[in-house]
Each structure stands twice: as C-alpha cells, then as structure tokens.
Design a protein around this motif. Structure first.
Motif, PDB file in Angstrom:
ATOM      1  N   ILE A   1       5.329   5.723  -9.796  1.00 36.18           N
ATOM      2  CA  ILE A   1       4.012   5.246 -10.037  1.00 36.18           C
ATOM      3  C   ILE A   1       3.701   4.429 -11.315  1.00 36.18           C
ATOM      4  O   ILE A   1       2.955   3.711 -11.222  1.00 36.18           O
ATOM      5  CB  ILE A   1       3.219   6.578 -10.182  1.00 36.18           C
ATOM      6  CG1 ILE A   1       3.066   7.159  -8.735  1.00 36.18           C
ATOM      7  CG2 ILE A   1       1.876   6.429 -10.617  1.00 36.18           C
ATOM      8  CD1 ILE A   1       2.447   8.506  -8.610  1.00 36.18           C
ATOM      9  N   PRO A   2       4.475   4.771 -12.532  1.00 32.26           N
ATOM     10  CA  PRO A   2       4.216   3.988 -13.568  1.00 32.26           C
ATOM     11  C   PRO A   2       4.516   2.509 -13.452  1.00 32.26           C
ATOM     12  O   PRO A   2       3.937   1.536 -13.713  1.00 32.26           O
ATOM     13  CB  PRO A   2       5.012   4.566 -14.745  1.00 32.26           C
ATOM     14  CG  PRO A   2       5.147   5.887 -14.401  1.00 32.26           C
ATOM     15  CD  PRO A   2       5.442   5.945 -12.818  1.00 32.26           C
ATOM     16  N   MET A   3       5.551   2.328 -12.616  1.00 34.87           N
ATOM     17  CA  MET A   3       6.275   0.849 -12.215  1.00 34.87           C
ATOM     18  C   MET A   3       5.180   0.203 -11.365  1.00 34.87           C
ATOM     19  O   MET A   3       4.735  -1.175 -11.315  1.00 34.87           O
ATOM     20  CB  MET A   3       7.270   0.933 -11.539  1.00 34.87           C
ATOM     21  CG  MET A   3       8.433   1.357 -12.510  1.00 34.87           C
ATOM     22  SD  MET A   3      10.208   1.442 -11.758  1.00 34.87           S
ATOM     23  CE  MET A   3      10.524  -0.335 -11.606  1.00 34.87           C
ATOM     24  N   MET A   4       4.398   0.770 -10.379  1.00 34.58           N
ATOM     25  CA  MET A   4       3.348   0.349  -9.708  1.00 34.58           C
ATOM     26  C   MET A   4       2.267   0.013 -10.378  1.00 34.58           C
ATOM     27  O   MET A   4       1.499  -1.103 -10.171  1.00 34.58           O
ATOM     28  CB  MET A   4       2.904   1.155  -8.622  1.00 34.58           C
ATOM     29  CG  MET A   4       4.199   1.501  -7.503  1.00 34.58           C
ATOM     30  SD  MET A   4       3.738   2.850  -6.320  1.00 34.58           S
ATOM     31  CE  MET A   4       2.259   2.159  -5.490  1.00 34.58           C
ATOM     32  N   LYS A   5       1.886   0.908 -11.254  1.00 32.60           N
ATOM     33  CA  LYS A   5       0.623   0.575 -12.213  1.00 32.60           C
ATOM     34  C   LYS A   5       0.815  -0.505 -13.029  1.00 32.60           C
ATOM     35  O   LYS A   5      -0.309  -1.511 -13.418  1.00 32.60           O
ATOM     36  CB  LYS A   5       0.218   1.949 -13.219  1.00 32.60           C
ATOM     37  CG  LYS A   5      -0.288   3.043 -12.230  1.00 32.60           C
ATOM     38  CD  LYS A   5      -0.869   4.238 -13.349  1.00 32.60           C
ATOM     39  CE  LYS A   5      -1.596   5.166 -12.248  1.00 32.60           C
ATOM     40  NZ  LYS A   5      -1.898   6.435 -13.287  1.00 32.60           N
ATOM     41  N   LEU A   6       1.796  -0.866 -13.575  1.00 31.72           N
ATOM     42  CA  LEU A   6       2.265  -1.966 -14.303  1.00 31.72           C
ATOM     43  C   LEU A   6       2.394  -3.204 -13.638  1.00 31.72           C
ATOM     44  O   LEU A   6       2.864  -4.394 -14.160  1.00 31.72           O
ATOM     45  CB  LEU A   6       3.577  -1.556 -15.387  1.00 31.72           C
ATOM     46  CG  LEU A   6       3.167  -0.510 -16.291  1.00 31.72           C
ATOM     47  CD1 LEU A   6       4.728  -0.156 -16.974  1.00 31.72           C
ATOM     48  CD2 LEU A   6       2.253  -1.067 -17.378  1.00 31.72           C
ATOM     49  N   ARG A   7       2.412  -2.950 -12.200  1.00 30.79           N
ATOM     50  CA  ARG A   7       2.618  -4.136 -11.358  1.00 30.79           C
ATOM     51  C   ARG A   7       4.006  -4.811 -11.622  1.00 30.79           C
ATOM     52  O   ARG A   7       4.365  -5.796 -11.107  1.00 30.79           O
ATOM     53  CB  ARG A   7       1.793  -5.515 -11.397  1.00 30.79           C
ATOM     54  CG  ARG A   7       0.323  -4.756 -11.331  1.00 30.79           C
ATOM     55  CD  ARG A   7      -0.283  -4.629  -9.983  1.00 30.79           C
ATOM     56  NE  ARG A   7      -1.580  -4.443  -9.782  1.00 30.79           N
ATOM     57  CZ  ARG A   7      -2.476  -5.184  -9.371  1.00 30.79           C
ATOM     58  NH1 ARG A   7      -2.065  -6.363  -9.012  1.00 30.79           N
ATOM     59  NH2 ARG A   7      -3.884  -4.925  -9.500  1.00 30.79           N
ATOM     60  N   MET A   8       5.169  -3.910 -11.830  1.00 33.21           N
ATOM     61  CA  MET A   8       6.600  -4.019 -11.985  1.00 33.21           C
ATOM     62  C   MET A   8       7.028  -3.880 -10.311  1.00 33.21           C
ATOM     63  O   MET A   8       8.032  -4.384 -10.373  1.00 33.21           O
ATOM     64  CB  MET A   8       6.929  -3.334 -12.937  1.00 33.21           C
ATOM     65  CG  MET A   8       6.800  -3.540 -14.416  1.00 33.21           C
ATOM     66  SD  MET A   8       7.449  -2.705 -15.677  1.00 33.21           S
ATOM     67  CE  MET A   8       9.064  -3.031 -15.430  1.00 33.21           C
ATOM     68  N   ALA A   9       6.414  -2.945  -9.721  1.00 31.62           N
ATOM     69  CA  ALA A   9       6.647  -2.654  -8.357  1.00 31.62           C
ATOM     70  C   ALA A   9       5.691  -2.975  -7.321  1.00 31.62           C
ATOM     71  O   ALA A   9       4.487  -2.507  -7.444  1.00 31.62           O
ATOM     72  CB  ALA A   9       7.292  -1.095  -8.250  1.00 31.62           C
ATOM     73  N   ASP A  10       5.710  -3.907  -6.378  1.00 35.71           N
ATOM     74  CA  ASP A  10       4.533  -4.436  -5.476  1.00 35.71           C
ATOM     75  C   ASP A  10       5.320  -3.694  -4.060  1.00 35.71           C
ATOM     76  O   ASP A  10       6.002  -4.331  -3.490  1.00 35.71           O
ATOM     77  CB  ASP A  10       4.643  -6.039  -5.447  1.00 35.71           C
ATOM     78  CG  ASP A  10       3.464  -6.346  -4.452  1.00 35.71           C
ATOM     79  OD1 ASP A  10       2.733  -5.404  -4.105  1.00 35.71           O
ATOM     80  OD2 ASP A  10       3.401  -7.537  -4.249  1.00 35.71           O
ATOM     81  N   ILE A  11       4.591  -2.838  -3.908  1.00 37.66           N
ATOM     82  CA  ILE A  11       5.003  -1.928  -2.532  1.00 37.66           C
ATOM     83  C   ILE A  11       3.993  -1.838  -1.506  1.00 37.66           C
ATOM     84  O   ILE A  11       2.682  -1.479  -1.808  1.00 37.66           O
ATOM     85  CB  ILE A  11       5.276  -0.319  -2.972  1.00 37.66           C
ATOM     86  CG1 ILE A  11       6.514  -0.476  -3.707  1.00 37.66           C
ATOM     87  CG2 ILE A  11       5.616   0.340  -1.647  1.00 37.66           C
ATOM     88  CD1 ILE A  11       6.714   0.794  -4.614  1.00 37.66           C
ATOM     89  N   GLY A  12       4.131  -2.342  -0.242  1.00 39.31           N
ATOM     90  CA  GLY A  12       3.430  -2.569   0.734  1.00 39.31           C
ATOM     91  C   GLY A  12       2.935  -1.035   1.507  1.00 39.31           C
ATOM     92  O   GLY A  12       1.759  -0.846   1.910  1.00 39.31           O
TER      93      GLY A  12
END
Length: 284
Positions: free
Chosen positions: A38-49
């Motif tokens: 979740i932190p990686m998604m919030k930081l846009r370091m993980a773009d998950i569809g």
C-alpha cells in the motif's frame, strides 16, 4: 499519497485467487497485510491495475504444531503467532522475533506470508526462516511446489516465486536447543540496522549444531554456513564467537543509507551477532 486507479478483487478461495492472477497477468498483484504494497501504491512506485485481496481465503490461515513439525499459513498474522501458545512453546524464537516487528497495530495486520514473500531484505521473517531451514509452499496454475527458504531469495524484491504463484504456507521442523533473535533499530517501527537469528544445540558441553542468519545487511537475507560451522565443536568461547562473526562479516554486503554508513553497519552487525550467539548458547 493517492494511488492510481485499480480494480479490487476479493476471492473466497485459493483457486479463484490464482485464476485472477492468471487472467490479469502482470497487471495483478496479491495483497496480504498491505504494509509493504500500500505505501508503494500511494507513492506511485507500484502501478497496479488489479489488486487481489487474500483476506477471505481461509485455506491460507491456521497454525499446526505436531510431532512432525510446524506449519504456518501464509495469512497468519504476527499477532496470531504471538497468541498461539503451542507455537510459542515449540518455536520460541518466532515469538521473540515477532515481538520486535514494528508495533501492535502493524502486528495485528502484518502476515507471515507477506513478510517472507515480498522479498524485502529489511523484513525480519526471511532471515529467521532461513535460520530455521524452512520450506515455502507456493501454488499456481500448474499446482503446488516447495521451495527451500535458503533458495528463495535472488535479490531485493526478486524471489523464486513466479508472478502467478501465491505463497500458501511455511513449514519447518520444531527447533531444539538454544535460540536468540537480536535486533538493533533506530526507533520502534523501523527496519533493523542489523538483526541476527541464531539456533544452537549442545552435546557434551560443546556446540553440536549452529544455524545463523542476518537481516538487512545485503540485498537478500544472509544465512551463513561458515558462521555456524565456526561454532561447531567449540565451547562457544570468545575465540569461537569471534570466528563466527568474522565469517558472517565476510558474507554480508551492507549499503549506506539513512541508518548509517557501511562501516557502522558492519560494526553493528558484529555486535548484534555476538550478543545473539551468547544468548542462544546460554539457553542451549
């Protein structure tokens, strides 16, 4: 601090979860406790569809302690481990390590499977599972397969698990003898500057077997056969401990970051490992 748009899936069984990974391929990721993803998604370091939540997959829960060994489901939380009396008695090093992970709020949600499957070199459980010589079971479209914890990690966030596979459980023989999990960190909730897991058995007043692993000192956890071998046959005196520390220092490769320069990390690693060995020996 807002993730990009994604589709949320909450399958009710393992086969459905694997089916979603197969269907959506590289666009899909599973989420367990979420403390890493979740932190990686919030930081846009993980773009998950497509986000596949495993919370409703009952097959991934449960702790089994039998004469043949211990099995821990991937969705078992750190809190679940801490509150399981049978596990604490059979493998007290797990309790000692889990109590040093973050804080109670994180331990209520953080899962054992997520901690080991993510491949983060700063996580506590990967090194500990290598020390325990654990086996990870993963399930995918082609069925189940077992992977030794000591063979699972290739580099930071890169593991033997394929993208369409899900880690389902962790198994290992009940440890015996003395144990210790020693960790140095800057503050509550932080990753370790260095952490050491040590298991020692004694026979005739000398070390019979020793297993030693360390965390956050390389891009993978470090289990050092040479460090353990340096203790075997000794009375775990000052020279033997120094030899084990020297062997481990030869195997680690820390990088400089906000926890300190390389020289500091190597120093801390030596101190932490010596403490862990001495405490494990005192309990053997």
């Amino acid at each position: 601090m807002i993730p990009s748009a994604f589709e949320y899936h909450r399958p009710g069984d393992l086969s459905s979860a694997i089916g979603l990974l197969t269907e959506y391929g590289d666009e899909a990721r599973v989420i367990a406790g979420g403390h890493s993803l979740i932190p990686m998604m919030k930081l846009r370091m993980a773009d998950i569809g497509h986000l596949v939540d495993l919370q409703d997959v009952a097959e991934l829960r449960g702790i089994s302690v039998t004469g043949s060994g211990i099995s821990i489901g991937a969705m078992v939380t750190q809190h679940d481990m801490l509150s399981h009396d049978g596990l604490a008695a059979a493998a007290p090093i797990l309790r000692e390590a889990a109590l040093q992970i973050a804080d109670p709020q994180v331990r209520y949600m953080g899962t054992v499977g997520g901690n080991v499957a993510n491949g983060d070199p700063g996580n506590d459980m990967p090194g500990l599972m290598q020390c325990l010589d654990a086996t990870f079971t993963v399930a995918g479209p082609e069925g189940n397969r077992d992977i030794a914890a000591r063979d699972f990690y290739h580099s930071a966030y890169m593991t033997e698990r394929a993208d369409d596979e899900i880690l389902t459980k962790i198994t290992f023989a009940s440890p015996s003898g003395g144990y210790a999990y020693e960790k140095q960190k800057r503050k509550i909730g932080d990753y370790a500057t260095a952490a050491a897991a040590v298991l020692i058995t004694k026979a005739g007043g000398k070390v019979a077997t020793a297993s030693i692993a360390m965390t956050n000192l390389k891009d993978t956890p470090v289990w050092s056969a040479e460090a353990g071998a340096a203790l075997v046959g000794s009375e775990c005196g000052k020279d033997a401990v120094a030899a084990a520390v020297a062997a481990m220092l030869n195997d680690i490769d820390p990088g400089a970051d906000n926890r300190g320069p390389v020289e500091f990390k190597r120093h801390v690693a030596g101190v932490i490992l010596a403490r862990a060995i001495q405490r494990a020996w005192s309990r053997a």
